[in-house]
Design an enzyme around this catalytic site. Sequence first.
Site, PDB file in Angstrom:
ATOM      1  N   GLU A  91      -2.124 -31.860  17.713  1.00 35.61           N
ATOM      2  CA  GLU A  91      -3.224 -32.127  18.663  1.00 35.61           C
ATOM      3  C   GLU A  91      -3.257 -31.107  19.807  1.00 35.61           C
ATOM      4  OE1 GLU A  91      -3.906 -36.911  18.121  1.00 35.61           O
ATOM      5  OE2 GLU A  91      -2.567 -36.265  19.731  1.00 35.61           O
ATOM      6  N   GLU A  98      -3.205 -37.831  11.011  1.00 34.71           N
ATOM      7  CA  GLU A  98      -2.981 -39.104  11.705  1.00 34.71           C
ATOM      8  C   GLU A  98      -4.224 -39.965  11.622  1.00 34.71           C
ATOM      9  OE1 GLU A  98      -1.518 -38.993  15.727  1.00 34.71           O
ATOM     10  OE2 GLU A  98      -0.198 -37.290  15.321  1.00 34.71           O
TER      11      GLU A  98
END
Length: 491
Positions: A178, A389
Amino acid sequence: MSKATFPKDFLWGGATAAYQCEGAWKEDGKGFAVTDLLTAGTREIPRIFTPEEKENTYYPAKQAIDHYHHYKEDIALFAEMGFKVYRMSISWVRIFPNGDDEIPNQKGLEFYHKIFQECKKYGIEPLVTISHHDVPLALALKQDGWLSRKTISAFVNYCETIFKEYKDEVKYWIVFNEINMMTSYFGDIYTGGILSNGTTHLDIAHASEEALSADKMKKRFKALHHQFVACAKVVEIGHKINEQFKIGSMVAADAHYPYSCNPVNVIAAQKSMRRIWYCADVMVRGEYSYVADSYLMDQGICLTDLDITVEDKAILQAGTIDFLALSYYTSGCHAVDEVHETTAGNFSLGVANPYLKKSDWGWVFDPQGLRWMLNELYGRYNIPLFIAENGLGAVDEIGEDGKIHDPYRMQYLDNHVSAMREALEDGVNLMGYTWWGPIDLISASTGEMKKRYGFIYVDRDNEGNGSLKRIRKDSFYRYQEIIKTNGACVK
């Protein structure tokens, strides 16, 4: 493509992060990461960063779920579910305790060899995240983490070390988890190690004007540029070490909609996507795109503030990623014409969608947003995508029968698998899917155990009490069936 068919080589599995599951935070020569020194919090109480360990303070990462000593049991359970891939992270400070040590910590290297050997035993492919919220505390204290260009060389050395060490055991790599988290104030702690910004209290959904000042945003975007350069260098080095490596990087990619068809809301939603495009453009295309200037101007800074060199530009062009990984949990709406209730997520996601329900932590359920996001990303970049995810954090209780019944998680899973299949039918090239937290672990945003994602229950509470016993939830068997049938059991 048949609605019942995923690609035969589709990579089903689950994802964890070292600091949220390993524990053993001082064992076998490991150093401190910045995130090791985050206290426990809740949705209402922010986590607090302390630059040194304080007595009588509970740090969830200290033991976490003790995966360090339970990895054989945990991987055996993953194999029982049928995992094709296990996404996990290597702790930088387990390999280089200070981040820039001259020689690596041999016991740290040995631990991950054991992990990979255990995966191989069950035919599970490792997918390794190289940097997942674990900036070495020593580098943060010494040079403000990623704000310093010196951190680029330390990181590249770390990557080159593990590439060479595990070149015959690992094929798939994600350089940064991320990476666009660095655009937000909590990125100071989670991904940047920028201690000079003074960020100590982490409340993901709320940030003060002072925390978002132009001076502080400039530091964050300079640090982010250094991460882009490091990522590109690492990709090029990795391909030289083993040309079979598939090296990607990752963005948080929650969906953004206009609250209404009022054009000002449509433009606001479009502009909010720049948090994704700004980062992915550089890593996939090898250069800052046209959105960079306007996006930075909205933060009160400009591209020239980042001190981008001619050499940097050449490095970015030479080291583009092989695939783009993403996290997807939820969505939000944007309304600038009137005030509405807000929603939560890995970033502040704006206005709550009146058509969607929320979790106990304020994250809306939106599987169709996953299909939309996959199409947006693939349409823009035309490279393979990997859902690294996706998952549901919820309160799970052991029933009177000693079992954990979690139909809400099974429904969430089925709905998102269905959305993936629809995206495949749309023509998206999707490599695989790793559910976030296949085993309960420490929540990154709150430090809680109460916010459980797993198909496997871990007997541990928010205060660190419990036996650490592992118990299969009902969702364990549902995911097992999904993998066994390659998604065909989902309507």
